[in-house]
Design an enzyme around this catalytic site. Sequence first.
Site, PDB file in Angstrom:
ATOM      1  N   GLY A  82      40.892  62.176  21.606  1.00  0.00           N
ATOM      2  CA  GLY A  82      42.181  61.847  22.209  1.00  0.00           C
ATOM      3  C   GLY A  82      42.661  60.472  21.790  1.00  0.00           C
ATOM      4  O   GLY A  82      41.988  59.743  21.058  1.00  0.00           O
ATOM      5  N   GLY A  84      42.715  57.116  22.051  1.00  0.00           N
ATOM      6  CA  GLY A  84      41.878  56.134  22.718  1.00  0.00           C
ATOM      7  C   GLY A  84      42.442  54.735  22.706  1.00  0.00           C
ATOM      8  O   GLY A  84      41.936  53.851  23.401  1.00  0.00           O
ATOM      9  N   LYS A 105      50.234  51.769  18.698  1.00  0.00           N
ATOM     10  CA  LYS A 105      48.798  51.711  18.418  1.00  0.00           C
ATOM     11  C   LYS A 105      48.244  50.346  18.822  1.00  0.00           C
ATOM     12  O   LYS A 105      48.841  49.312  18.520  1.00  0.00           O
ATOM     13  CB  LYS A 105      48.562  51.955  16.930  1.00  0.00           C
ATOM     14  CG  LYS A 105      47.129  52.253  16.554  1.00  0.00           C
ATOM     15  CD  LYS A 105      47.072  52.755  15.123  1.00  0.00           C
ATOM     16  CE  LYS A 105      45.661  53.166  14.730  1.00  0.00           C
ATOM     17  NZ  LYS A 105      45.625  53.724  13.369  1.00  0.00           N
ATOM     18  N   ASP A 117      37.589  49.805  22.994  1.00  0.00           N
ATOM     19  CA  ASP A 117      38.292  48.846  23.844  1.00  0.00           C
ATOM     20  C   ASP A 117      39.794  49.081  23.878  1.00  0.00           C
ATOM     21  O   ASP A 117      40.534  48.335  24.524  1.00  0.00           O
ATOM     22  CB  ASP A 117      37.994  47.411  23.393  1.00  0.00           C
ATOM     23  CG  ASP A 117      38.407  47.134  21.941  1.00  0.00           C
ATOM     24  OD1 ASP A 117      39.138  47.958  21.363  1.00  0.00           O
ATOM     25  OD2 ASP A 117      37.979  46.096  21.405  1.00  0.00           O
ATOM     26  N   GLY A 118      40.267  50.115  23.156  1.00  0.00           N
ATOM     27  CA  GLY A 118      41.688  50.436  23.199  1.00  0.00           C
ATOM     28  C   GLY A 118      42.569  49.527  22.366  1.00  0.00           C
ATOM     29  O   GLY A 118      43.793  49.602  22.455  1.00  0.00           O
ATOM     30  N   ASP A 243      40.759  66.005  13.565  1.00  0.00           N
ATOM     31  CA  ASP A 243      41.674  65.305  14.477  1.00  0.00           C
ATOM     32  C   ASP A 243      42.553  64.308  13.735  1.00  0.00           C
ATOM     33  O   ASP A 243      43.414  63.664  14.353  1.00  0.00           O
ATOM     34  CB  ASP A 243      40.895  64.590  15.587  1.00  0.00           C
ATOM     35  CG  ASP A 243      39.883  63.597  15.044  1.00  0.00           C
ATOM     36  OD1 ASP A 243      38.954  64.047  14.360  1.00  0.00           O
ATOM     37  OD2 ASP A 243      40.022  62.386  15.308  1.00  0.00           O
ATOM     38  N   ASN A 244      42.375  64.167  12.411  1.00  0.00           N
ATOM     39  CA  ASN A 244      43.195  63.248  11.630  1.00  0.00           C
ATOM     40  C   ASN A 244      44.190  63.957  10.723  1.00  0.00           C
ATOM     41  O   ASN A 244      44.841  63.308   9.900  1.00  0.00           O
ATOM     42  CB  ASN A 244      42.304  62.336  10.784  1.00  0.00           C
ATOM     43  CG  ASN A 244      41.555  61.324  11.624  1.00  0.00           C
ATOM     44  OD1 ASN A 244      41.933  61.037  12.751  1.00  0.00           O
ATOM     45  ND2 ASN A 244      40.463  60.800  11.103  1.00  0.00           N
TER      46      ASN A 244
END
Length: 479
Positions: A82, A84, A105, A117-118, A243-244
């Site tokens: 997901g 992140g 992003k 850590d996002g 997922d890419n």
Amino acid sequence: MILNARYPQLNPKLYHQQAPMPLQGAKAGHFNGALADSLQWSEAEKDNWVALCSGQQTVEGFEPLAMVYAGHQFGQWAGQLGDGRGLLIAQVKSKTGATIDLHLKGAGKTPYSRMGDGRAVLRSVIREYLAGHALNGLGIASSNAVGFTSSTQTVQRERAEFGAMLLRTADSHIRLGHFEWINQYAPEQLTDFTQKCIEWHFPECLNAEQPVLAFAQQVISRTAIMIADWQLVGFAHGVMNTDNLNITGSTLDFGPFGFMERFRPNWINNHSDAQGRYSFQNQPSIGHWNLWIWLNNLIPLAKAEGKEQFKQDLAAALEQYEPTFLTHYQQGLNQKMGLPQDHAESFDCAMQFLRILQSEQLDYTQSFLRLQQQQYQQLRDDCLDTHQFDQFLTQYELIRAHQDTNALQQIMQQHNPRYILRNHMAQRAIEAAEQDDFSEVDRLFQLLATPFSQHPLERAEDLAPLASDQAEVAVSCSS
């Protein structure tokens, strides 16, 4: 901006709504004004771009959300993934009427961050900003970005680095991995989700006898063409996990990407890829593998009595991947070579040229440029095996004899870029930006906007790889 908020129409199981988490001391990095214009940003929005590109301000009428999806990473099922560290902050109408995602992003942790850590760091944000811009300049379907911001806040990677945010644009952030997540965790959503994908991105398929099959055929075709385009310019994605890759066949998620310099088909540009799964030469077959995984997730859409036939139809659709890729690649390579499409020996001659580049370890982009400029002696002088080059040149000139060479030269000029984003070019821009100097980012941005013609800002180091006694820039998945 003119909103067209489509993704929030889906079941809330498929996303999590939350506000971005701004970084401390956000400051301007670079702004793509032409892209903002094409997305119908108002003058006030353009004046306020730093706030929008740093999470300090959101788009009125759209609550930001993180998407959930799953995927196969390096060939293994990775489970739930997901967004992140990214948030879909708006979906807007472009001047052409297309709906475009705005995705921020580095916007902070989400429920899908896992151990992350996002955040994103300035280094990776600049690389993605320039890479998307470069591929768009080359005419290759890709995400792009309106702008990026830096900050005074540090983020820990291998070392402490400045945090940054990128406002990315794409025609879709719906990935092959979305279907994997739904089948695993919310199978009751598959029919509605697929229907929306068709309505939003492939409406022409709605009138087909089998809309889902027609949808699959479109995704397969677009993916094959995208990867053929990568191969033609020497672009290596580096992390082709399921997922890419998205459903529209546009390049997404720039991690350890690279543009090939010396021609090495087995080149691994991601130093975390010890087995070379995502080497340059493997990209076409990995695209096929990813689509095979994805197609299996469409099988539950078939009615029980027609399931076996539907499987056969999907398999037949996938069989078209290879000829679609080869046709597009062959046509594109002939165009780069300035060879006629209808000559029986054109493709064989082009492949002979590639074999010379490989055996002599010549620069991919510069060698095609020299061929276009008819600098045959310079090419020959770079070869140890001059006999091999002479054989090629004889065949090449025989094929081009009695052709409209002026027309062929024009085609070559349109398909052989002068500039690609070499790793050492990006690295210089990053090092300057880390000292609050974004002038090199701007210079490269201008070069890459018109890659097929000489730019007055050109420097000699833009045109060639590093010397053989200089180490190449190592790129990892860390960002």
